[in-house]
Design a protein around this motif. Structure first.
Motif, PDB file in Angstrom:
ATOM      1  N   MET A   1       0.845  -1.198   0.000  1.00  0.00           N
ATOM      2  CA  MET A   1       0.000   0.000   0.000  1.00  0.00           C
ATOM      3  C   MET A   1       0.877   1.243   0.000  1.00  0.00           C
ATOM      4  O   MET A   1       1.818   1.363   0.754  1.00  0.00           O
ATOM      5  N   GLN A   2       0.528   2.125  -0.886  1.00  0.00           N
ATOM      6  CA  GLN A   2       1.350   3.310  -1.069  1.00  0.00           C
ATOM      7  C   GLN A   2       0.718   4.501  -0.360  1.00  0.00           C
ATOM      8  O   GLN A   2      -0.441   4.446   0.044  1.00  0.00           O
TER       9      GLN A   2
ATOM     10  N   ALA B   4      11.382   3.512   0.847  1.00  0.00           N
ATOM     11  CA  ALA B   4      10.553   2.332   0.670  1.00  0.00           C
ATOM     12  C   ALA B   4       9.143   2.620   1.164  1.00  0.00           C
ATOM     13  O   ALA B   4       8.913   3.500   1.990  1.00  0.00           O
ATOM     14  N   GLU B   5       8.205   1.864   0.631  1.00  0.00           N
ATOM     15  CA  GLU B   5       6.810   2.231   0.867  1.00  0.00           C
ATOM     16  C   GLU B   5       6.397   2.035   2.318  1.00  0.00           C
ATOM     17  O   GLU B   5       5.676   2.864   2.884  1.00  0.00           O
ATOM     18  N   ASP B   6       6.869   0.942   2.933  1.00  0.00           N
ATOM     19  CA  ASP B   6       6.490   0.715   4.317  1.00  0.00           C
ATOM     20  C   ASP B   6       7.053   1.791   5.227  1.00  0.00           C
ATOM     21  O   ASP B   6       6.373   2.275   6.141  1.00  0.00           O
ATOM     22  N   VAL B   7       8.290   2.169   4.949  1.00  0.00           N
ATOM     23  CA  VAL B   7       8.905   3.232   5.747  1.00  0.00           C
ATOM     24  C   VAL B   7       8.117   4.522   5.601  1.00  0.00           C
ATOM     25  O   VAL B   7       7.840   5.239   6.577  1.00  0.00           O
ATOM     26  N   ILE B  10       4.783   4.116   7.586  1.00  0.00           N
ATOM     27  CA  ILE B  10       4.938   4.161   9.045  1.00  0.00           C
ATOM     28  C   ILE B  10       5.314   5.562   9.497  1.00  0.00           C
ATOM     29  O   ILE B  10       4.783   6.087  10.485  1.00  0.00           O
ATOM     30  N   SER B  11       6.209   6.206   8.753  1.00  0.00           N
ATOM     31  CA  SER B  11       6.600   7.543   9.193  1.00  0.00           C
ATOM     32  C   SER B  11       5.461   8.534   8.991  1.00  0.00           C
ATOM     33  O   SER B  11       5.297   9.463   9.793  1.00  0.00           O
ATOM     34  N   PHE B  12       4.646   8.306   7.966  1.00  0.00           N
ATOM     35  CA  PHE B  12       3.471   9.172   7.814  1.00  0.00           C
ATOM     36  C   PHE B  12       2.523   9.024   8.996  1.00  0.00           C
ATOM     37  O   PHE B  12       2.022  10.017   9.537  1.00  0.00           O
ATOM     38  N   GLY B  13       2.306   7.772   9.420  1.00  0.00           N
ATOM     39  CA  GLY B  13       1.414   7.565  10.562  1.00  0.00           C
ATOM     40  C   GLY B  13       1.952   8.197  11.829  1.00  0.00           C
ATOM     41  O   GLY B  13       1.222   8.879  12.557  1.00  0.00           O
ATOM     42  N   LEU B  14       3.254   7.999  12.071  1.00  0.00           N
ATOM     43  CA  LEU B  14       3.854   8.588  13.273  1.00  0.00           C
ATOM     44  C   LEU B  14       3.750  10.101  13.256  1.00  0.00           C
ATOM     45  O   LEU B  14       3.324  10.730  14.233  1.00  0.00           O
TER      46      LEU B  14
END
Lengths: 103, 198
Positions: A1-2, B4-7, B10-14
């Motif tokens: 997911m992007q 990377a997309e997960d990073v 996660i950083s967007f959520g934080l």
């Protein structure tokens, strides 16, 4: 997911609503000014996300947001000067006491 | 510069959670100094979000201008108008706050339905040019007039802020001579410059 455009827009909308709540309900003048800064930041986040997702070649949204940052700095300076002047005049920071222009 | 997309996620959520919490603290906390420091936190999280949006120059400008200038200015203003006063209670305060909260939640619902309902035409072409070069080209070609006007605006704001915040100085000799003619009713202050607690 992007990362999607909607995430950033929702975050900016939440920040905007918090800023409006603070702008209307707070009684300290400095806090009102801080709420205005929150509003400007929310708009900036909107501009930046549109610039990244919809117009990544000519990044005009970033240029707009730099102008917004400039105007926000000028607004903060003038607003704080007005706050200082009105504090010397009325000796309070309560928004409810600043009713000189009320009719 | 794509992480990377997960990073990214996660950083967007934080950053988003931190920013919303700090903004709520700015609005809701009682101590105004805490609000000012939390406002700095909001600005820092915002610049992190700008980095996530591939805008390194604006992120740096955000830290320089907002955290470095505006936040410090607000802290100075808090120190200058530092008055511990308990506000007089106003009638129907809970009604006002409830109505405002209702309006804000409604506005957020409206905005979010608009955001989620609109079919955005997302441009997925990956462009890897430097944003600084791009912004510089914009500034000196098609946004030249606003760029120059911004400098005039900053000069005007600086002069205006100095004039507004300047303490009107009554000369001592004349003030002792014609006390009544020159003192405004709200300004009986010492000329030595110390702010006294009246």
């Amino acid at each position: 997911m992007q990362l999607q455009l909607e995430f950033f827009l929702l975050l900016a909308a939440a920040l905007f609503c918090i800023g409006i709540y603070g702008l209307v309900t707070s009684r300290n003048v400095v806090r009102v000014l801080m709420s205005v800064e929150l509003l400007l930041n929310a708009v900036n986040l909107n501009l930046m996300s549109f610039s990244n997702f919809l117009d990544p070649e000519g990044i005009k949204g970033q240029v707009f947001s730099i102008f917004v940052i400039t105007v926000a700095a000028a607004e903060a300076a003038v607003g704080l000067a007005i706050i200082l002047a009105i504090y010397r005049n009325r000796d309070t920071v309560d928004m409810e006491q600043f009713n000189l222009l009320k009719w | 510069m794509n992480l990377a997309e997960d990073v990214q996620l996660i950083s967007f959520g934080l950053l988003g959670v931190l920013m919303i919490a700090a903004a709520l603290g700015v609005v809701l906390l009682d101590q105004i100094v805490y609000s000012a420091f939390l406002l700095g936190g909001v600005f820092l999280c915002m610049s992190g979000l700008y980095v996530l949006l591939n805008a390194d120059f604006v992120a740096a400008a955000q830290i320089l201008v907002y955290v470095g200038a505006v936040n410090v200015l607000i802290l100075f203003a808090i120190m200058l108008v530092n008055k511990q006063e308990t506000f007089k209670p106003v009638g129907n305060r809970w009604l006002r706050q409830g109505a405002t909260a209702l309006v804000c939640v409604g506005l957020f619902a409206l905005l979010s339905t608009m955001v989620l309902a609109t079919p955005w035409v997302v441009d997925t072409t990956v462009v890897l040019t430097s944003t600084v070069v791009q912004i510089g080209k914009h500034f000196f070609s098609d946004y030249l007039l606003p760029f120059e006007l911004a400098s005039v605006l900053l000069l005007m704001a600086m002069v205006g802020a100095i004039i507004l915040a300047r303490r009107d100085f009554i000369p001592e000799k004349m003030a002792t001579d014609t006390q009544d003619a020159l003192t405004l009713p709200e300004r009986p202050r010492e000329l030595t410059g110390t702010v006294s607690d009246r």
